[in-house]
Design an enzyme around this catalytic site. Structure first.
Site, short mmCIF file in Angstrom:
data_model
loop_
_atom_site.label_atom_id
_atom_site.label_comp_id
_atom_site.label_asym_id
_atom_site.label_seq_id
_atom_site.Cartn_x
_atom_site.Cartn_y
_atom_site.Cartn_z
N SER A 173 14.29 -42.33 -9.62
CA SER A 173 13.10 -41.52 -9.43
C SER A 173 13.01 -41.23 -7.94
CB SER A 173 11.88 -42.29 -9.91
OG SER A 173 10.72 -41.53 -9.61
N GLY A 187 -8.24 -6.79 4.49
CA GLY A 187 -9.06 -6.74 5.68
C GLY A 187 -8.54 -7.53 6.87
N LYS A 230 0.83 -1.20 0.00
CA LYS A 230 0.00 0.00 0.00
C LYS A 230 0.87 1.25 0.00
CE LYS A 230 -3.77 -0.64 2.46
NZ LYS A 230 -4.38 -0.90 3.78
N HIS A 265 -16.60 -8.04 1.40
CA HIS A 265 -15.56 -8.90 1.97
C HIS A 265 -15.71 -10.34 1.46
CE1 HIS A 265 -13.93 -11.63 5.06
NE2 HIS A 265 -12.94 -10.75 5.08
N ARG A 281 -3.45 -1.53 -6.40
CA ARG A 281 -2.61 -2.72 -6.32
C ARG A 281 -3.01 -3.64 -7.45
NH1 ARG A 281 -5.62 -4.33 -0.94
NH2 ARG A 281 -7.59 -4.99 -1.79
N MET A 335 -6.01 -6.78 8.79
CA MET A 335 -5.61 -5.88 9.87
C MET A 335 -6.42 -4.60 9.71
SD MET A 335 -1.57 -6.66 9.67
CE MET A 335 -1.52 -6.48 7.91
N ARG A 340 -3.36 3.09 8.58
CA ARG A 340 -3.67 1.89 7.81
C ARG A 340 -2.48 0.95 7.81
NH1 ARG A 340 -4.76 4.44 1.96
NH2 ARG A 340 -6.14 2.61 1.75
N ASN A 382 7.99 -38.84 -0.87
CA ASN A 382 7.15 -39.08 0.31
C ASN A 382 7.94 -39.91 1.32
OD1 ASN A 382 5.20 -37.86 -1.19
ND2 ASN A 382 4.05 -39.73 -1.62
N ASP A 383 8.44 -41.06 0.86
CA ASP A 383 9.22 -41.90 1.76
C ASP A 383 10.55 -41.25 2.11
OD1 ASP A 383 7.67 -43.99 2.56
OD2 ASP A 383 8.16 -45.28 0.87
N CYS A 417 8.74 -38.52 -8.17
CA CYS A 417 7.39 -39.05 -8.27
C CYS A 417 6.63 -38.93 -6.96
CB CYS A 417 7.41 -40.51 -8.74
SG CYS A 417 8.21 -41.60 -7.57
N TYR A 452 12.39 -34.83 -15.24
CA TYR A 452 10.94 -34.71 -15.23
C TYR A 452 10.40 -34.68 -13.81
CZ TYR A 452 10.70 -39.69 -14.08
OH TYR A 452 10.83 -40.88 -13.45
P1 ADP Z 1 -7.92 -2.36 3.60
O1 ADP Z 1 -6.52 -2.83 3.42
O2 ADP Z 1 -8.74 -3.23 4.46
O3 ADP Z 1 -8.56 -1.99 2.32
P2 ADP Z 1 -7.49 0.42 3.97
O4 ADP Z 1 -6.46 0.98 4.85
O5 ADP Z 1 -7.20 0.47 2.53
O6 ADP Z 1 -7.81 -1.03 4.46
O7 ADP Z 1 -8.76 1.29 4.27
C1 ADP Z 1 -10.04 0.96 4.64
C2 ADP Z 1 -10.99 1.94 3.97
O8 ADP Z 1 -10.75 3.28 4.39
C3 ADP Z 1 -10.84 1.94 2.46
O9 ADP Z 1 -12.09 2.08 1.87
C4 ADP Z 1 -10.02 3.17 2.21
O10 ADP Z 1 -10.22 3.67 0.93
C5 ADP Z 1 -10.48 4.12 3.28
N1 ADP Z 1 -9.44 5.09 3.63
C6 ADP Z 1 -8.21 4.81 4.06
N2 ADP Z 1 -7.49 5.94 4.25
C7 ADP Z 1 -8.30 6.97 3.94
C8 ADP Z 1 -8.13 8.40 3.91
N3 ADP Z 1 -6.98 8.96 4.23
N4 ADP Z 1 -9.18 9.14 3.53
C9 ADP Z 1 -10.36 8.55 3.19
N5 ADP Z 1 -10.59 7.22 3.19
C10 ADP Z 1 -9.56 6.43 3.55
MG MG Z 2 -7.74 -0.90 1.05
MG MG Z 3 7.96 -45.58 -1.20
#
Ligand code: ADP
Ligand code: MG
Ligand code: MG
Length: 899
Positions: free
Chosen positions: A780, A108, A29, A471, A355, A110, A99, A784-785, A847, A867
């Site tokens: 070959s 999602g 990010k 999600h 990304r 973290m 973030r 596994n073994d 194998c 192979y």
């Molecule tokens: P995730 O990795 O779960 O997508 P993000 O950090 O990208 O988490 O953000 C969660 C939500 O908050 C996303 O929709 C993102 O666009 C929004 N968001 C993050 N930072 C900002 C910001 N500075 N201003 C407005 N929206 C934000």
């Molecule tokens: Mg995001």
């Molecule tokens: Mg064997």
């Protein structure tokens, strides 16, 4: 001179300290925010705290680097300079998001905190500046909820209850109906909740808030769902996560504001058309959380979905035009499909994330082939872009289009593919039942990252709420699970464990089928058909075949498996296990007769009955594999596997076959071994009872001659002796094989080429490969073994402690799934070297189960094996992985796992 570590990298205002190549340091990010800033795209300014700071934090007993605070303060000052706002300034407050962002995207896993910097004073400043008091308090209550949840550890439900009470009191149902005054009261009650639960007030100092959130991001790297996700996707714990602190922009400032997500191409099908969803007057998480059902970005998308609410294209044409231009630039810049987050604040576009988008296997193939056709990437790049393991999604049966379907309801086609299973309503239950061998479909109102293990365990997922970028949809596509989202007719009663749809009620345990490509939820099971592997699949596999050096064979003994394998492009059989043929009902009686025989003459008489069956099996296999090599392993398991284990079973068998029960029991007792894995098996059978192997060799050679005579095309049998450890064994077995073959040639007056070799599955065999190569024409690696015997761990029993080893990080991965390159790999390398030195050009293959694992295949390439051989359904995966391994070898780079 003191060398200072740079822990903080700024971005925004048209430039950045970092760039897209710095993913390892800045996380995906952060690196892409920096890159977008440098490209001059509108990115809210901010800074990234590096993954190194996180690594330091964990290495140093959860403490920050000494100079981090100073660098963060400087970073914040720069942001203040660009925005003209000040952090904590009641008159003109700077608000930020905090973030997480690791090297690989972990959607999602973290949590993010938005609107940080708000307190009782700055909220007034925000209200005054925006001229919108309602907006200011709406933002404040969101902040308190997120911060309390992510940083202070308080449950969402505490706040939801308060909000629901207010809504009941006011007689409203949707959030947008609450006024400024209402939100102000909600905020007051939220703060009271925090005070009540924690015994102290909600933190008012923005600096305390900031460091609380930074600490929470680092802590979230170790939370259970992040750990689970890492294990599932092979992401090492040692990478750490970066923290992005970014000035806020607001999609919740009225009807000219919005927030959304977009994919530059369709992540399900790969179709080259902008695709996505947005919500007017909403903030960040609202789109993905499935709280409100979002609207399509494009008019075409809206029409396709049959939606009435206007698309972004229609509702805000001007900013949409700008957005289309920006995402087009991003796709050409990154040369791949992008997954984009954006916000419109009062008509102004802001880019928040880009990304390389997660995609289904089908979409990955189409996008790779299309981008190559568009001249954006080369064929080699296209080949390297498709994750081999993901092909698995395409190799399994789909619903028979001709079969009748009792469709009970339709939702969104969120992730393609079909699945049948028992209904479950809870992630833990899904996991439990699937461990017991049940196929389950997880049905939920919506999913959250807490459900991830249940989604993984389920064959498919249905949600009642949420859009194509919810999600559930995103995670299901990433995992390759079929998913129907937003099936709005479904009403779930979690307590009763039922759902009702159009007057019908389904209970937990009832069977349903889902078609994720059509968005259908179907009553009962539907017949499936084999997939057709044409179009993009065939094109890309053709390119892969042109690149790879390793040949790909299949492990197969039945005609069905052999045909499947050829259909998937296998270039021969790498392992035909002859014992499977012995278990067949038509011959097990003769096999038992042989085992019970008192002497060699008795055994030979019984073997003579088995011989015609064996020969017929090989004829069929050779015909299917016409002109290709077929490696046949002579009898391997201990003989007691062929006779019953309990007294009752032995009595029944004796009675039905007219055998002497007492003799059967005596023989069973004789054959009993304390440690059968290390017992009388493999070539030890051939040494003790040469007549068994002689029968098998004769059957192989006769079959080859017969096929040659019938079809004119001679097969290439490779006769393989299992579990050899000693040069002496191999010499004996070679002589036995040649003597028998010569006898057949003499009998028939015709000849075929054949090879004699051995499996390498014992450490001694690997170390003394030069001795073995005196007689063996090929090796070959039976990994596994070889893994069992190298570690001294039984694969069948390792389940009891393996998890503890994985949890404690002693094993990074299960060595039976991914080849242990250090130990087992060393033995393979040594055996290859010594084998080649003794017999230049000796043929080498693998194998074991590892032959279908992409990482293990990369290892096989590096050792220069000839192979790999794997189960039929993994053949395409192995072909692609072998091509990627060859490309990696050419460029000297390991393949980039985290795209
Ligand atoms: P995730 O990795 O779960 O997508 P993000 O950090 O990208 O988490 O953000 C969660 C939500 O908050 C996303 O929709 C993102 O666009 C929004 N968001 C993050 N930072 C900002 C910001 N500075 N201003 C407005 N929206 C934000
Ligand atoms: Mg995001
Ligand atoms: Mg064997």
């Amino acid at each position: 001179m003191v060398i200072m570590t740079q822990w903080v990298y700024g971005f925004g205002g048209g430039s950045a300290d970092g760039d897209a190549s710095m993913k390892n340091l800045l996380g995906g990010k952060g690196a892409n925010l920096a890159e977008m800033s440098s490209l001059g795209l509108p990115v809210p300014p901010g800074f990234t705290i590096t993954t190194e700071a996180c690594v330091h934090y964990y290495a140093q007993g959860e403490t920050y680097p000494a100079d981090l605070a100073e660098q963060v303060a400087a970073g914040l000052q720069k942001v203040e300079g660009i925005t003209g706002k000040r952090f904590g300034d009641p008159a003109n407050p700077l608000l930020v998001s905090v973030r997480s962002g690791a090297r690989a995207s972990m959607p999602g896993m973290m949590d993010t905190v938005l609107n940080l910097g708000l307190n009782d004073q700055t909220v007034e400043g925000l209200a005054a500046l925006s001229g919108d008091r309602r907006f200011a308090f709406d933002s404040y209550r969101r902040f308190i909820t997120m911060y309390s949840n992510v940083v202070l550890g308080l449950g969402h439900d505490l706040f939801e209850e308060v909000l629901d009470d207010h809504k009941d009191r006011l007689g409203v149902t949707v959030d947008t109906d609450l006024s400024a005054g209402d939100w102000e009261k909600v905020v007051g009650d939220y703060k009271a909740v925090v005070e009540r639960e924690l015994g102290e007030g909600f933190p008012q100092d923005p600096n305390d808030q900031l460091w609380g959130a930074v600490g929470a991001v680092f802590a979230s790297w170790m939370n259970d769902r992040a750990k689970f996700y890492r294990r599932m996707h092979d992401i090492p714990e040692s990478w750490g996560t970066a923290v992005n602190v970014q000035s806020m922009v607001f999609g919740n400032m009225g009807q000219t504001s919005a927030t959304g997500v977009a994919f530059t191409r369709n992540p399900s099908t790969g179709e080259a058309r902008l695709y996505g969803e947005f919500l007017i007057n909403a903030q960040g998480e609202d789109v993905v959380a499935g709280i409100r059902t979002p609207q399509s970005l494009t008019r075409a998308g809206r029409e396709e979905m049959g939606e009435t609410a206007p698309s972004m294209e229609e509702a805000m044409p001007e900013v949409f035009g700008q957005f289309v231009e920006v995402v087009g630039r991003l796709e050409s810049h990154y040369r791949d499909m992008q997954d984009i987050e954006f916000t419109v604040e009062q008509g102004r576009l802001w880019m928040l994330q880009t990304r390389n988008g997660k995609r289904t296997a089908k979409s990955a193939l189409k996008i790779a082939v299309d981008l190559a056709a568009e001249g954006v990437i080369s064929q080699e790049e296209a080949v390297s872009r498709v994750e081999p393991a993901a092909l698995d999604q395409l190799l399994h049966p789909t619903l028979d289009p001709k079969a009748p379907r009792n469709v009970v309801t339709t939702g969104l086609p969120a992730s393609p593919g079909a699945a049948t299973g028992k209904i479950v309503f809870d992630a833990d239950e899904a996991e439990r039942m699937s461990q017991l061998g049940d196929a389950v479909i997880l049905v939920r109102t919506e999913t959250s990252p807490e459900d991830i293990h249940g989604m993984h365990a389920a064959r498919g997922i249905v949600t009642a709420r949420g859009g194509m970028t919810s999600h559930a949809a995103v995670v299901a596509r990433g995992m390759g699970r079929p998913c129907v989202s937003g099936a709005g007719d479904i009403q779930i009663d979690d307590k009763a464990r039922t759902f009702t749809v159009k007057g019908r009620t389904f209970k937990a345990g009832d069977i349903i089928t889902i078609d994720g490509s059509k968005g259908e939820v179907i009553d009962g099971a539907v017949p499936m058909i084999e997939p057709e592997l044409t179009g993009d699949f065939q094109t890309l596999m053709g390119w892969a075949d042109g690149i790879r050096r390793l040949k790909v064979r299949a492990n197969a003994e039945t005609p069905t498996d052999a045909k499947t394998a050829r259909g998937f492009g296998a270039e021969g059989v790498g392992l035909c296990r002859t014992e499977h043929m012995f278990f067949d009902d038509t011959r097990i009686a003769a096999v038992r007769e042989m085992i019970l025989a008192d002497d060699e003459a008795g055994r030979r008489a019984a073997l003579a009955k088995i011989a015609p069956f064996q020969k017929a099996d090989f004829v069929e296999l050779f015909q299917i594999m016409a002109g290709l090599p077929v490696t046949i392993r002579l009898l391997d398991p201990p003989l007691h596997e062929f006779i019953p284990h309990t007294e009752a079973e032995m009595d029944a068998l004796a009675a039905s076959q007219g055998l002497d029960a007492a003799k059967l029991k005596r023989r069973a007792a004789d054959l009993h071994e304390t440690n059968p894995m290390l017992g009388h098996r493999g070539c030890r059978l051939g040494v003790a009872y040469p007549e068994i192997y002689e029968m098998q060799v004769r059957a192989i050679i006769e079959a080859a001659l017969e096929v040659k005579a019938k079809s004119g095309q001679a097969p290439i049998p490779e006769i393989m002796h299992p579990l050899v450890a000693l040069g002496g064994e191999m010499n004996f077995l070679r002589a036995l094989t040649d003597r028998t073959a010569q006898a057949v040639f003499a009998d028939t007056g015709d000849q075929v080429d054949y090879m004699v070799g051995t499996m390498i599955e014992l450490p001694r065999a690997a170390l003394r490969a030069a001795d073995l190569a005196q007689s063996a024409e090929f090796f070959s690696f039976g990994t596994n073994d070889l893994t069992q015997t190298t570690f001294g761990i039984s694969r069948d029993d390792s389940g009891r402690f393996l998890q503890a080893y994985l949890d404690k990080g002693i094993f990074e991965t299960d060595p039976f799934v991914r080849l242990d390159r250090d130990g087992v790999g060393d033995l393979i390398r040594i055996a290859a070297e010594r084998g080649r030195a003794a017999r230049p050009g000796i043929k080498l293959g693998i194998c074991g189960e590892h032959g279908g694992d992409p990482s293990s295949i990369a290892f096989c390439e590096s050792v220069g094996l000839d192979y790999v051989s794997c189960s039929p359904y993994r053949v395409p995966i192995a072909r692609l992985a072998a091509a990627q391994a060859a490309l990696a070898a050419r460029t000297g780079k390991e393949r980039e796992k985290d795209r």
